[in-house]
Scaffold this motif. Sequence first.
Motif, short mmCIF file in Angstrom:
data_model
loop_
_atom_site.label_atom_id
_atom_site.label_comp_id
_atom_site.label_asym_id
_atom_site.label_seq_id
_atom_site.Cartn_x
_atom_site.Cartn_y
_atom_site.Cartn_z
N TRP A 289 0.80 -1.23 0.00
CA TRP A 289 0.00 0.00 0.00
C TRP A 289 0.83 1.28 0.00
O TRP A 289 0.28 2.37 -0.10
CB TRP A 289 -0.96 0.00 1.19
CG TRP A 289 -2.02 -1.07 1.04
CD1 TRP A 289 -2.98 -1.15 0.08
CD2 TRP A 289 -2.18 -2.24 1.85
NE1 TRP A 289 -3.74 -2.28 0.25
CE2 TRP A 289 -3.29 -2.97 1.33
CE3 TRP A 289 -1.53 -2.75 2.97
CZ2 TRP A 289 -3.73 -4.16 1.88
CZ3 TRP A 289 -1.96 -3.94 3.53
CH2 TRP A 289 -3.04 -4.63 2.99
N GLY A 290 2.13 1.16 0.10
CA GLY A 290 2.98 2.34 0.01
C GLY A 290 3.16 3.05 1.33
O GLY A 290 2.60 2.67 2.36
N LEU A 291 3.94 4.12 1.29
CA LEU A 291 4.24 4.90 2.48
C LEU A 291 3.07 5.82 2.84
O LEU A 291 2.35 6.28 1.96
CB LEU A 291 5.49 5.75 2.28
CG LEU A 291 6.80 5.00 2.00
CD1 LEU A 291 7.92 6.01 1.78
CD2 LEU A 291 7.15 4.08 3.15
N PRO A 292 2.91 6.11 4.12
CA PRO A 292 1.88 7.10 4.52
C PRO A 292 2.30 8.50 4.08
O PRO A 292 3.48 8.76 3.82
CB PRO A 292 1.87 6.98 6.05
CG PRO A 292 3.23 6.49 6.40
CD PRO A 292 3.65 5.59 5.28
N ARG A 293 1.35 9.40 3.99
CA ARG A 293 1.67 10.77 3.58
C ARG A 293 2.54 11.46 4.61
O ARG A 293 3.44 12.22 4.25
CB ARG A 293 0.38 11.56 3.33
CG ARG A 293 -0.47 11.04 2.18
CD ARG A 293 -1.56 12.03 1.81
NE ARG A 293 -1.00 13.27 1.29
CZ ARG A 293 -0.65 13.45 0.02
NH1 ARG A 293 -0.74 12.47 -0.86
NH2 ARG A 293 -0.16 14.62 -0.37
N ARG A 294 2.27 11.27 5.88
CA ARG A 294 3.09 11.89 6.94
C ARG A 294 4.20 10.90 7.30
O ARG A 294 4.13 10.19 8.30
CB ARG A 294 2.22 12.25 8.13
CG ARG A 294 1.11 13.25 7.80
CD ARG A 294 0.29 13.62 9.02
NE ARG A 294 1.09 14.32 10.01
CZ ARG A 294 1.36 15.62 10.01
NH1 ARG A 294 0.90 16.37 9.02
NH2 ARG A 294 2.08 16.18 10.95
N ARG A 295 5.23 10.91 6.47
CA ARG A 295 6.23 9.86 6.57
C ARG A 295 7.08 9.96 7.83
O ARG A 295 7.25 8.97 8.55
CB ARG A 295 7.11 9.88 5.31
CG ARG A 295 6.34 9.47 4.06
CD ARG A 295 7.18 9.62 2.81
NE ARG A 295 7.45 11.03 2.53
CZ ARG A 295 8.28 11.47 1.59
NH1 ARG A 295 8.93 10.59 0.85
NH2 ARG A 295 8.45 12.76 1.38
N LEU A 296 7.63 11.13 8.10
CA LEU A 296 8.51 11.24 9.27
C LEU A 296 7.72 11.09 10.57
O LEU A 296 8.19 10.48 11.53
CB LEU A 296 9.25 12.58 9.27
CG LEU A 296 10.50 12.60 10.17
CD1 LEU A 296 11.61 11.76 9.55
CD2 LEU A 296 10.99 14.02 10.39
N THR A 297 6.50 11.62 10.60
CA THR A 297 5.65 11.46 11.79
C THR A 297 5.38 9.98 12.05
O THR A 297 5.47 9.50 13.19
CB THR A 297 4.33 12.21 11.60
OG1 THR A 297 4.59 13.60 11.38
CG2 THR A 297 3.44 12.06 12.84
N THR A 298 5.05 9.24 10.98
CA THR A 298 4.80 7.81 11.14
C THR A 298 6.05 7.08 11.58
O THR A 298 5.99 6.17 12.41
CB THR A 298 4.29 7.22 9.81
OG1 THR A 298 3.13 7.95 9.38
CG2 THR A 298 3.94 5.75 9.96
N MET A 299 7.21 7.48 11.02
CA MET A 299 8.46 6.83 11.41
C MET A 299 8.74 7.01 12.89
O MET A 299 9.12 6.07 13.61
CB MET A 299 9.62 7.39 10.59
CG MET A 299 10.93 6.65 10.80
SD MET A 299 12.32 7.42 9.94
CE MET A 299 12.70 8.79 11.07
N TYR A 300 8.51 8.21 13.42
CA TYR A 300 8.73 8.44 14.85
C TYR A 300 7.71 7.69 15.70
O TYR A 300 8.02 7.24 16.81
CB TYR A 300 8.73 9.94 15.17
CG TYR A 300 10.11 10.55 15.08
CD1 TYR A 300 10.88 10.75 16.22
CD2 TYR A 300 10.67 10.87 13.85
CE1 TYR A 300 12.15 11.28 16.14
CE2 TYR A 300 11.95 11.40 13.76
CZ TYR A 300 12.68 11.60 14.91
OH TYR A 300 13.96 12.10 14.83
#
Length: 462
Positions: A289-300
């Motif tokens: 499904w790919g990366l979420p739009r808020r990538r850095l927020t999701t990573m943290y």
Amino acid sequence: MTALRRLGARLRFLEPLKLRDFALLWTAATVSLVGDGIYLVAVAWQTYEISNLPTALSLVFLAAALPQLLFLLVGGALSDRLERRRLMMLADLLRAIAIGAIGLAAIAGTLQLWHLFVLVGFYATGTALFQPAAAALVPEIVPPELRPSANALLKVAGPLSVRIVGPALGGLIVTTIGAGAGFLIDAGTFLVSLAALRLIAYRPAPVQLGKPDLLREVREGLSFVRRQAWLAASLAAAAVGLLCYMGPVMVLVPFQVKNALGGDASDLSLVFAAGGAGALCSSLAIGQWGLPRRRLTTMYAFWGTVTASVALYGFATELWQMMLAGFLGIGAMIGGEIIWATLFQELVPGRLLGRVVSLDTLVSFSLVPLSMVLTGPVAEAFGARATLIGAGLVGTGAIALFFFTVPALRGFDRQAPAPAAVRGGLAPERRRERVLDSLVDREVAVETGDLERAARLGAGRG
């Protein structure tokens, strides 16, 4: 490989395997990672055959860790100077020779502890050369719109190979035909990897300005990281997170399974397997499904889940709770790594990528030795359960503190460019990278004192 390509037509997760060079790279990585899983069992068993003391195995792991940390920056600089495929092949050959020598000495009955110290050092040096080049090769062979899926495929290969398939094979091999045979099979996996890499199409080495200067090139990588506030802060956050995670989990989770839960080695393997299942789920989800739009927020958020899982290990009173902590912790770790790798490939100029990847590993793991040293005494003073809970709470608090107090992290998802697939494909991405490379070249030249080079770049003459 043909069957995988047909399946890839239906599953987005497998689309990168339609690319011949990526399929070869993935095959090379997966086979050698299975060998790494065999190695983990064989080296532990062989070390205890020589010296039945935990300190002996700790020294073997230390003999591998130090050269890897020392040569990471060199490996990163070389991967940005030399053809990356050939550097990876050289690294595989070095590792095959080192592990093969251990296997032959073990079978001959002549292996001593100091032999292991020396040979695992060469093995680790090969790993330090291989990893930055492999990370930097991915964006050369995979277009931007497929990189999240490609990174997911590479990340899922790690836990499945190193945590499940490799150790299972290693246990069977060591039990039936001996640790020496396990080392030789591991050496063989590096030769298979080398053969697969040899089939990848030639790509010229990254273009570098000026005469080769290893020290200057390392400084260029450092200068780029310092100028990217989101990147520098994230490296610091990763170092603190791993300080709170690695020692407590690696040392105290087996202790808790054995002593608090009354379990045995098979119970511990279930905890490890649950982590592998979590990694598989997160990799499949992001790959499909790919990366979420808020990538850095999701990573943290993923990183916070990783550190929180340490506390869950401490609160666990049943085996299934330990397994749940492993599932969540390793699953979140792999999810975060996929996002992190994709951000690197998208936002770090290609000519600097190897050096920045090596800096990432060096800084992120810089506090892991301290984590190992502190865990034992702290657990003896306060108890294993309290240490796990405390480390989890401190680590989660630190990750949250970094994210909410560093403006470059909070505002990253509002300011970062959209993924290449949204912007219109590969050509715009390549144009943007060339412009970014030029700007970075000039900034770095000024900062490192190469004013003549800076003037050439400013005039557009390179």
